[in-house]
Design an enzyme around this catalytic site. Structure first.
Site, PDB file in Angstrom:
ATOM      1  N   ALA A 164      33.111  36.729  53.147  1.00  0.00           N
ATOM      2  CA  ALA A 164      32.073  37.606  53.692  1.00  0.00           C
ATOM      3  C   ALA A 164      31.863  38.819  52.788  1.00  0.00           C
ATOM      4  CB  ALA A 164      32.449  38.048  55.103  1.00  0.00           C
TER       5      ALA A 164
ATOM      6  N   TYR B  50      37.331  37.422  53.210  1.00  0.00           N
ATOM      7  CA  TYR B  50      37.139  37.519  51.757  1.00  0.00           C
ATOM      8  C   TYR B  50      35.757  37.024  51.349  1.00  0.00           C
ATOM      9  CZ  TYR B  50      37.623  36.366  46.812  1.00  0.00           C
ATOM     10  OH  TYR B  50      37.422  36.254  45.461  1.00  0.00           O
TER      11      TYR B  50
ATOM     12  N   ASP C  80      42.922  53.739  41.506  1.00  0.00           N
ATOM     13  CA  ASP C  80      42.800  52.941  42.723  1.00  0.00           C
ATOM     14  C   ASP C  80      41.329  52.886  43.100  1.00  0.00           C
ATOM     15  OD1 ASP C  80      42.882  51.715  45.166  1.00  0.00           O
ATOM     16  OD2 ASP C  80      44.229  53.164  46.117  1.00  0.00           O
TER      17      ASP C  80
ATOM     18  N   LYS D  34      32.411  38.956  49.580  1.00  0.00           N
ATOM     19  CA  LYS D  34      31.776  38.524  48.335  1.00  0.00           C
ATOM     20  C   LYS D  34      30.327  38.102  48.543  1.00  0.00           C
ATOM     21  CE  LYS D  34      35.159  39.335  45.577  1.00  0.00           C
ATOM     22  NZ  LYS D  34      35.023  40.407  44.558  1.00  0.00           N
TER      23      LYS D  34
ATOM     24  N   ASN E  31      35.168  44.823  38.403  1.00  0.00           N
ATOM     25  CA  ASN E  31      35.910  43.596  38.684  1.00  0.00           C
ATOM     26  C   ASN E  31      37.047  43.761  39.686  1.00  0.00           C
ATOM     27  OD1 ASN E  31      37.263  40.890  37.858  1.00  0.00           O
ATOM     28  ND2 ASN E  31      38.769  42.419  37.226  1.00  0.00           N
TER      29      ASN E  31
END
Length: 248
Positions: free
Chosen positions: A151, A149, A58, A153, A86
């Site tokens: 923000a 999301y 995790d 990235k 990733n």
């Protein structure tokens, strides 16, 4: 066979873009340690990645980093040649639907995890190696439902530049691959209904200059380029893989 006898870790490597990248690395001679946390995805990866080492992990749990590094040392005693960090999450909610938990879920996995992993992996990545982060084509856009999301990235885009400076003295390159809309289960997991997803795919396909959504293999090809010696003079860069949708 660009990756013969080379060792790579791919977090989130049991599905989607991560899985496609792991497959490409193996096809070109590489050895891969792929991580994931979904039992179904892990089972699929075990079938799809012959010879790979699969680790249940995790990435959002900082306490699990020590276990990850132990696994890396067992997998690559001489050190890693590259790391594709990733693993990530993307849920699509507008301002009225978000809360503190939504921020924590995105920033813990999309930002904190790869930064702490880069820190922990630093001693076991060979000089001259490569680190690759996963961005998003939503950065710079105006989708209301990509508020949190995108923000997270956007933070990755900046972090890659800082990391590129940090690792440059060792010849380790740090870059970002930023997919556009891609045919994975990403949007389904992000909360889109089947009807909304179908409409979204049709809308994006019409807007993309190349006339289609991306495939995981499209992104994997660019990811492997950035992990290879073909990109030996590329660092601190973001490569968008979106069919030209966001071309400047």
């Amino acid at each position: 066979m660009r990756f013969s006898d080379r060792h790579f870790i791919v977090t989130g490597g049991t599905s989607g873009i991560g899985l496609a990248t792991a497959q490409r690395l193996i096809a070109e001679g590489g050895r891969v340690l792929a991580t994931g946390r979904s039992p179904d995805h892990i089972a699929e990866a075990q079938a799809a990645l012959p010879g790979a080492t699969i680790l249940t992990h995790d990435a959002a749990d900082p306490d699990a980093t020590a276990t990850l590094i132990d696994a890396v040392r067992d997998f690559a005693p001489q050190g890693l040649d590259g790391a594709f960090l990733n693993a990530g999450i993307g849920r699509f909610k507008t301002l009225d639907a978000i809360d503190a938990d939504e921020f924590d879920a995105h920033f813990d996995l999309n930002v904190r995890a790869p930064m702490l992993q880069a820190q922990a992996l630093s001693p076991v990545i060979k000089d001259g190696g490569a680190i690759l982060l996963i961005g998003s084509g939503t950065v710079g856009g105006g989708r209301a439902d990509a508020l949190v999301y995108a923000a997270s990235k956007s933070a990755i885009r900046q972090a890659a530049r800082s990391l590129a400076t940090q690792f440059a003295p060792r010849g380790i390159r740090v870059n970002v691959v930023a997919p556009g809309a891609t045919e994975t289960r990403f949007h389904t997991r992000g909360g889109m209904s089947d009807a909304d997803l179908s409409a979204y795919k049709a809308k994006v396909s019409k807007a993309v200059p190349l006339g289609r959504l991306g495939k995981p293999e499209d992104v994997a090809g660019v990811a492997c380029f950035l992990l290879s010696d073909d990109a030996a003079y590329v660092t601190g860069s973001e490569y968008r893989v979106d069919g030209g949708l966001t071309m400047a």
